[in-house]
Structures are given as structure tokens and as C-alpha cells.
Design a protein around this motif. Sequence first.
Motif, PDB file in Angstrom:
ATOM      1  N   ASP A   6      -9.807   5.017  -0.822  1.00  0.00           N
ATOM      2  CA  ASP A   6      -9.170   3.713  -0.942  1.00  0.00           C
ATOM      3  C   ASP A   6      -9.174   3.349  -2.431  1.00  0.00           C
ATOM      4  OD1 ASP A   6      -8.284   1.150  -0.738  1.00  0.00           O
ATOM      5  OD2 ASP A   6      -9.825   0.446   0.638  1.00  0.00           O
ATOM      6  N   PHE A   7      -7.978   3.424  -3.075  1.00  0.00           N
ATOM      7  CA  PHE A   7      -7.897   3.245  -4.526  1.00  0.00           C
ATOM      8  C   PHE A   7      -7.132   1.979  -4.876  1.00  0.00           C
ATOM      9  CE2 PHE A   7      -5.910   3.888  -8.688  1.00  0.00           C
ATOM     10  CZ  PHE A   7      -7.017   4.239  -9.458  1.00  0.00           C
ATOM     11  N   ASN A   8      -7.722   1.152  -5.713  1.00  0.00           N
ATOM     12  CA  ASN A   8      -7.088  -0.093  -6.130  1.00  0.00           C
ATOM     13  C   ASN A   8      -6.253   0.148  -7.396  1.00  0.00           C
ATOM     14  OD1 ASN A   8      -6.423  -2.775  -6.264  1.00  0.00           O
ATOM     15  ND2 ASN A   8      -8.314  -3.412  -7.240  1.00  0.00           N
ATOM     16  N   GLY A   9      -4.971   0.427  -7.215  1.00  0.00           N
ATOM     17  CA  GLY A   9      -4.076   0.721  -8.334  1.00  0.00           C
ATOM     18  C   GLY A   9      -2.876   1.505  -7.839  1.00  0.00           C
ATOM     19  N   ASN A  10      -1.907   1.776  -8.730  1.00  0.00           N
ATOM     20  CA  ASN A  10      -0.728   2.550  -8.319  1.00  0.00           C
ATOM     21  C   ASN A  10      -0.961   4.042  -8.563  1.00  0.00           C
ATOM     22  OD1 ASN A  10      -0.285   3.008 -11.062  1.00  0.00           O
ATOM     23  ND2 ASN A  10       1.346   1.479 -11.219  1.00  0.00           N
ATOM     24  N   TYR A  11       0.073   4.849  -8.315  1.00  0.00           N
ATOM     25  CA  TYR A  11      -0.112   6.303  -8.378  1.00  0.00           C
ATOM     26  C   TYR A  11      -0.415   6.773  -9.803  1.00  0.00           C
ATOM     27  CZ  TYR A  11       0.546  11.281  -8.130  1.00  0.00           C
ATOM     28  OH  TYR A  11       0.328  12.632  -8.238  1.00  0.00           O
ATOM     29  N   ARG A  12       0.259   6.206 -10.789  1.00  0.00           N
ATOM     30  CA  ARG A  12       0.037   6.634 -12.172  1.00  0.00           C
ATOM     31  C   ARG A  12      -1.415   6.367 -12.585  1.00  0.00           C
ATOM     32  NH1 ARG A  12       4.329   4.359 -16.261  1.00  0.00           N
ATOM     33  NH2 ARG A  12       3.588   2.462 -15.254  1.00  0.00           N
ATOM     34  N   GLU A  13      -1.933   5.201 -12.174  1.00  0.00           N
ATOM     35  CA  GLU A  13      -3.330   4.869 -12.479  1.00  0.00           C
ATOM     36  C   GLU A  13      -4.295   5.802 -11.746  1.00  0.00           C
ATOM     37  OE1 GLU A  13      -2.753   0.058 -13.248  1.00  0.00           O
ATOM     38  OE2 GLU A  13      -2.983   0.838 -11.207  1.00  0.00           O
ATOM     39  N   TYR A  14      -3.938   6.111 -10.493  1.00  0.00           N
ATOM     40  CA  TYR A  14      -4.790   7.026  -9.725  1.00  0.00           C
ATOM     41  C   TYR A  14      -4.819   8.415 -10.359  1.00  0.00           C
ATOM     42  CZ  TYR A  14      -6.164  10.428  -6.235  1.00  0.00           C
ATOM     43  OH  TYR A  14      -6.765  11.483  -5.608  1.00  0.00           O
TER      44      TYR A  14
ATOM     45  N   ILE B 284       0.832  -1.206   0.000  1.00  0.00           N
ATOM     46  CA  ILE B 284       0.000   0.000   0.000  1.00  0.00           C
ATOM     47  C   ILE B 284       0.864   1.252   0.000  1.00  0.00           C
ATOM     48  CG2 ILE B 284      -1.696   1.324   1.346  1.00  0.00           C
ATOM     49  CD1 ILE B 284      -2.810  -1.354   2.326  1.00  0.00           C
ATOM     50  N   GLY B 285       0.539   2.179  -0.881  1.00  0.00           N
ATOM     51  CA  GLY B 285       1.167   3.497  -0.885  1.00  0.00           C
ATOM     52  C   GLY B 285       0.218   4.510  -0.259  1.00  0.00           C
ATOM     53  N   ILE B 286       0.772   5.485   0.445  1.00  0.00           N
ATOM     54  CA  ILE B 286      -0.043   6.536   1.057  1.00  0.00           C
ATOM     55  C   ILE B 286       0.378   7.868   0.454  1.00  0.00           C
ATOM     56  CG2 ILE B 286      -0.687   7.688   3.204  1.00  0.00           C
ATOM     57  CD1 ILE B 286      -0.211   5.120   4.686  1.00  0.00           C
TER      58      ILE B 286
ATOM     59  N   TYR C  22       8.116   7.318  -8.900  1.00  0.00           N
ATOM     60  CA  TYR C  22       8.706   6.151  -9.550  1.00  0.00           C
ATOM     61  C   TYR C  22       8.753   4.986  -8.562  1.00  0.00           C
ATOM     62  CZ  TYR C  22      12.064   3.702 -12.598  1.00  0.00           C
ATOM     63  OH  TYR C  22      12.696   2.795 -13.427  1.00  0.00           O
ATOM     64  N   PHE C  23       9.255   5.255  -7.374  1.00  0.00           N
ATOM     65  CA  PHE C  23       9.349   4.266  -6.296  1.00  0.00           C
ATOM     66  C   PHE C  23       7.950   3.739  -5.945  1.00  0.00           C
ATOM     67  CE2 PHE C  23       9.972   3.034  -1.806  1.00  0.00           C
ATOM     68  CZ  PHE C  23      11.182   2.358  -1.854  1.00  0.00           C
ATOM     69  N   MET C  24       6.994   4.653  -5.826  1.00  0.00           N
ATOM     70  CA  MET C  24       5.612   4.302  -5.491  1.00  0.00           C
ATOM     71  C   MET C  24       5.002   3.400  -6.566  1.00  0.00           C
ATOM     72  SD  MET C  24       3.063   5.113  -3.233  1.00  0.00           S
ATOM     73  CE  MET C  24       3.230   6.782  -2.617  1.00  0.00           C
ATOM     74  N   ASP C  25       5.165   3.793  -7.840  1.00  0.00           N
ATOM     75  CA  ASP C  25       4.561   3.031  -8.928  1.00  0.00           C
ATOM     76  C   ASP C  25       5.159   1.626  -9.043  1.00  0.00           C
ATOM     77  OD1 ASP C  25       2.757   4.941  -9.697  1.00  0.00           O
ATOM     78  OD2 ASP C  25       3.929   5.720 -11.350  1.00  0.00           O
ATOM     79  N   LYS C  26       6.452   1.515  -8.768  1.00  0.00           N
ATOM     80  CA  LYS C  26       7.135   0.233  -8.923  1.00  0.00           C
ATOM     81  C   LYS C  26       6.753  -0.764  -7.832  1.00  0.00           C
ATOM     82  CE  LYS C  26      11.772  -1.465 -10.104  1.00  0.00           C
ATOM     83  NZ  LYS C  26      13.181  -1.062 -10.308  1.00  0.00           N
ATOM     84  N   LEU C  27       6.431  -0.247  -6.627  1.00  0.00           N
ATOM     85  CA  LEU C  27       6.288  -1.138  -5.476  1.00  0.00           C
ATOM     86  C   LEU C  27       4.863  -1.334  -4.981  1.00  0.00           C
ATOM     87  CD1 LEU C  27       9.362   0.036  -3.390  1.00  0.00           C
ATOM     88  CD2 LEU C  27       9.129  -2.080  -4.664  1.00  0.00           C
ATOM     89  N   THR C  28       3.944  -0.426  -5.286  1.00  0.00           N
ATOM     90  CA  THR C  28       2.608  -0.527  -4.708  1.00  0.00           C
ATOM     91  C   THR C  28       1.546  -0.772  -5.769  1.00  0.00           C
ATOM     92  OG1 THR C  28       2.142   1.857  -4.824  1.00  0.00           O
ATOM     93  CG2 THR C  28       3.290   1.066  -2.861  1.00  0.00           C
ATOM     94  N   ASP C  29       0.458  -1.416  -5.340  1.00  0.00           N
ATOM     95  CA  ASP C  29      -0.667  -1.654  -6.246  1.00  0.00           C
ATOM     96  C   ASP C  29      -1.989  -1.250  -5.599  1.00  0.00           C
ATOM     97  OD1 ASP C  29      -0.972  -3.690  -4.363  1.00  0.00           O
ATOM     98  OD2 ASP C  29      -0.132  -5.227  -5.670  1.00  0.00           O
ATOM     99  N   HIS C  30      -1.895  -0.464  -4.538  1.00  0.00           N
ATOM    100  CA  HIS C  30      -3.080  -0.065  -3.770  1.00  0.00           C
ATOM    101  C   HIS C  30      -2.726   1.233  -3.049  1.00  0.00           C
ATOM    102  CE1 HIS C  30      -6.484  -1.713  -0.963  1.00  0.00           C
ATOM    103  NE2 HIS C  30      -6.542  -0.402  -1.086  1.00  0.00           N
ATOM    104  N   LEU C  31      -3.612   2.206  -3.027  1.00  0.00           N
ATOM    105  CA  LEU C  31      -3.315   3.499  -2.410  1.00  0.00           C
ATOM    106  C   LEU C  31      -4.350   3.883  -1.370  1.00  0.00           C
ATOM    107  CD1 LEU C  31      -2.415   5.783  -5.487  1.00  0.00           C
ATOM    108  CD2 LEU C  31      -0.832   4.489  -4.048  1.00  0.00           C
TER     109      LEU C  31
END
Length: 623
Positions: free
Chosen positions: A514-522, A342-344, A494-503
Motif C-alpha cells: 500500500d503506497f502513498n503516491g503515484n507511479y513515478r514516486e513509487y 487508487i492505481g493498481i 502517464y494516465f496513472m501518474d496524472k489521475l492517481t495519488d495512491h497505489l
Amino acid sequence: MINYLSVENISKSFGARTLFKDLSFGIAQGQKVALVAQNGTGKTSIMEMLAGNEKPDSGLVTYRKGINVGYLTQDPEIDTSLSILDNVLSIDNPIAHVIKQYEMAVEAPENVDAFQKAFDLMDQHNAWDFEAQVKQVLGKLGLHDVNRTADNLSGGQRKRIALARTLISKPDILIFDEPTNHLDVEMIEWLEEYLSQPSITLFMVTHDRYFLERICDQIFELENETLYSHPGNYSNFLERKAEREEIEGVNVGKAKNLLKKELEWMRRQPKARGTKSKARIDSFYELKKDANKDLSKGQLDMEVQMTRLGSKILELHRIKKSYGDLKILDGFDYTFKRGERIGIVGPNGVGKTTLLKILTGSEEIDGGKVITGETVKFGFYTQSGINLDGDKRVIEVVKEIADFIPIGKKGRNVTASQMLDRFLFEGDKQYTFVSKLSGGEKRRLYLLTILMDNPNFLILDEPTNDLDILTLNVLEEFLLEFQGCLIVVTHDRYFMDKLTDHLFVFRGNGEIKDFNGNYREYKAWEEDRLATEKLREKGIGKVAKAAPKKDTGKLTYGERLELDGLGAELEKLEARKAEIAKEFENASVDAEKLEELSREMKALQKELDEKEMRWLELSEKEG
């Protein structure tokens, strides 16, 4: 292009250690150049030389006559007795002086003559536009209370004041040392756009790879005391670096073959070395250096054993948290599952770090319940936690935790010294005092002390600050293999997109998306949502002004965006539904886990039904 800066044959050593030797480069008007290198190899020394604060051991740094330089350090100095605005306007600029006079006159409106004089000066210098630019920059950097004194501001706020001051001074060339540190993602994206202006000339050190990708047209790499120049952005740099290392590998092989012949010649001629053979002798030593070059880069191998993680991990039930009128969490619910990443994200000051402290039990909640599983072992990397004893040597810091560290799944152990080797603290570096380490090296050592404790739930609060790109790459590789739960707060997209799939997206006032995806998708989803909202608002305005029209049965642009987005959302929901169904079939799942899956399936089905109904409605309207 006009050349602004020339650097000729500069060298720097500390005692017996050479940082770099005979470096030469130039920067022309409008160029945007980045310097990348491993921590501790001399990046900051080069920046200080360009800024005129440090002298090279040899060589020259020369600017074109009349060029003004704006330098932003990692720890800039500001006058804590002044307000935010006064600090920003402390630049040596006649318009800034006029604005300061006007601001003082506004504070004393009873002095009509002084106010009129200040007002007239603003007109004469056309300072109104400049003042608007100042306040716009401050607003974009989250510095809204411009009359607040700087004495009780955080380090991050002070860095943003210095950044605003540097930008507003409009120098001919900007020199930035890690400009994205202490900025949230929105601020970074604004700064990206600002620095992309063709008129801006920039030289910077940064580990932000999206920044490098989107801004730079030249990247210098400092490695093995040598400077390599790579035209283009970060993608071009990676390609050219790979090509260079492949060629270098071939050349080393050739050099080793040739070295054998030269070595035989050197041994045959111990006494016959006259002036004619001196060039060949010098050539031999250069060849020997090439042949013995170590092409195996220091490898940050972090295969640390993980403590077993049970089925019950961490549950948040209707948790609430406020500081006075500032609402951080307002009934937030979440049940963590094994292996979640999870990325915040969210603006500074909305409570991201507070949530991390609540999860680890170091911050009390106002309401609700936090239930932590018995097997959970947190590893919490935090900015304030870097409190290493400067009087200790690097190896002493590690040995205080353990002399031997278990790694991998085969019960193997490594010594403290071997572990430090894997973390790029090699040889004499292990006996260096902590106080002598660079900022990035201290962070790397601190990260090692956390991972050595074998956590199964890693929480990383801004882990990328001051780490070089090599360290970031290998840290990412480790975290991709990490089997436990991972939560990351970072401004590094970059770090966020590579490592997380939920925000978890903090929007302020206790609201968390609560978003199901990485930062670029969000980001893409958010842009679509805002575009749709604007179109809807325009549509409502037009309906209010115009006579009602008969429904044509066609979709509006906003509805078209919504329909396109629904297809992808339904696919994700169906995929998750299939995953849960598969877990139901697993006989080893305990009753508690089954109950949790049932709750999720129920909520999932409800969301699916709602979205399918909306999809059908829009599809029918489309015809």
C-alpha cells in the motif's frame, strides 16, 4: 542517413468519405517515428499500406532494395498448434532453423547421432548466443513456459508471442501498431530500453505518451486529411502543435477578410471566366475552404451527474483469495474513503483484475469480509465487458439506456444524440452500425454507456487500450473532476501518474504494498530500496570476510538514502495527521466516521513514532 522508406502522395477513401489525401513522408535508417491521430481517421490503413497488405487509392509506397520489414498488428496471427518457442522461431532465419533442430534433438536424447549433428550445427552457426537472446526476450515478456502450446493462451499472451517473434527476427524496419497493449509496466519499460537502441528503425502507432516522450525523434499527426510533421518527442509535438494552431487561427481570420473580396469578384464575373481567370477561380475555392475550416476541435464533454455517495463506502476485512496454489490475496485489509484515487500495478497474472471483481461482487472470496455501503453505485469498465451488438446503430445503443441524460448540477438534460456529439460521435456517425466502428470508437461508446448510469465509484480496467490521445486527454480531464471514488488498472504510466495519488502494488504470492503516491514516486522509492538492499548485502558479505572494524560513526551510502527518504515520509505522515485532526473538528462527521478516523490516527501515530526513532538514530550516527 540512408533512406529506408518513401511514401509519395498516397490517398485513401471509403465511398464518399476521404480518410487522407496526398500524404508524403520518408523514414531513414535509425529514425523512430510515431503516427498520432483520432480514432477512425486512417492510422491502421496507413500501417497496412506500409506493410504491403493494402493498396492506396493513389500514390506509391517504396522501400529501399533489400529492406526487411517486421510488422506487429493489434491482433496478430500465430499457429495455435505450435509451442510458444516454435512460434517465435517460425521466422525465416537460418539460425532459427538450427535452434529448432537442436530443441528436437534434446527431446530425443537416445538418438546420439542426431543430437551430435544438431550440437555441431549450433557451434558452426554460433547459435548459442542467439538462443540465449531468444529466451531472454521471452522471459522479459513473461513467456516462461516456452514449450507450452499456444492453443489455450489469452489474446494478450498471443500478442506477446508475436512481439517476441518480430523483435527476434531483427528486421531493418519495425512497424508496430499499439505495441504496449497487453504488456504490464515492467515489460513496457524493458521494451522502451530495447527500442531506444540507435540501430533500430521504427514506425509505430501508440497512445502511450511516456513511450512517445522517451523513444521518438519524429511525430506525424494526421488531422483533417492532412499529415503534419513534428521533429522531436511528445513534448516538442505538443509545443509545435499549439504554435501551428495559433498561426492557423490567425490565417483563418485573414482568409475570411480576403474571402469577402474574392466572393464579390466571383459574383461580378459569372460569364467572363476564361482560361486566364481559371487559376484565380481555383484559388477562390481553396480560400473558401480555409476560411470555413472548423478550428473548434470535437470536445469530449463528460459532465455526467453522479449519484450521491454516503459516508460508508467500501471495507475489506482480511480478505483471502487463491486459485489452487496461486495466492492472490492473503488477509488484505482496506477501508475506502470518499474521493480516493487508487492505481493498481503489478505483473500480469498476479490478481489485479480478480480484486476488481471481488470489489464489485462478481467474484467470491475464500475468507474475510467485504462490506459495501448502501449508496455505492459501481461503474465497472472491463476488457471483457465490451460486448456491444454489432447489428445496432450507435444511437440505438445509447437510447436503450435513456432518451434523455441528466448532466451537471443544475438539473439539465441532454438528448441521446447530444450526448453522442459530446463523445465525438457526430452527425452521420451516430447512425453507423457498431460493427463498422474502430476498436477505439467501440471503447469510447462502451465508456459512455457506463458513465450514463451515473456511478459514484468508478473502476476502470485498462481503459486506455486503443483510445487516441485526444480522447485520453479529455477523459483525464473528466476523471480529474470526478468527485467519487476511482480505481484504475492500467499499463499507461502517464494516465496513472496524472489521475492517481495512491497505489496498490501487487508483488505476487498474495503480497500487496500500500503506497502513498503515484507511479513515478513509487518507481523512485523502489529503485532507492533496491539500491539500499544491494549495498546492505555487500556490506554483510564484507563483514563476513573481513575482520570487524570499529564503528566510525559515519553513515553508509544505503543509510544516507534511507535518511533522505525518511524526511519526505515523515512530512507526508504529518500532513495526513493534520488532515485527520481537522476532520475531527468537523461537527457534521458521524460516529462511525469518527471511529474510522480514530483507527487511522492510531496506526498513523505508531508509524510516525517508528520512523522518527529511526530518523533520530541515523541523524545521531551522522553526527
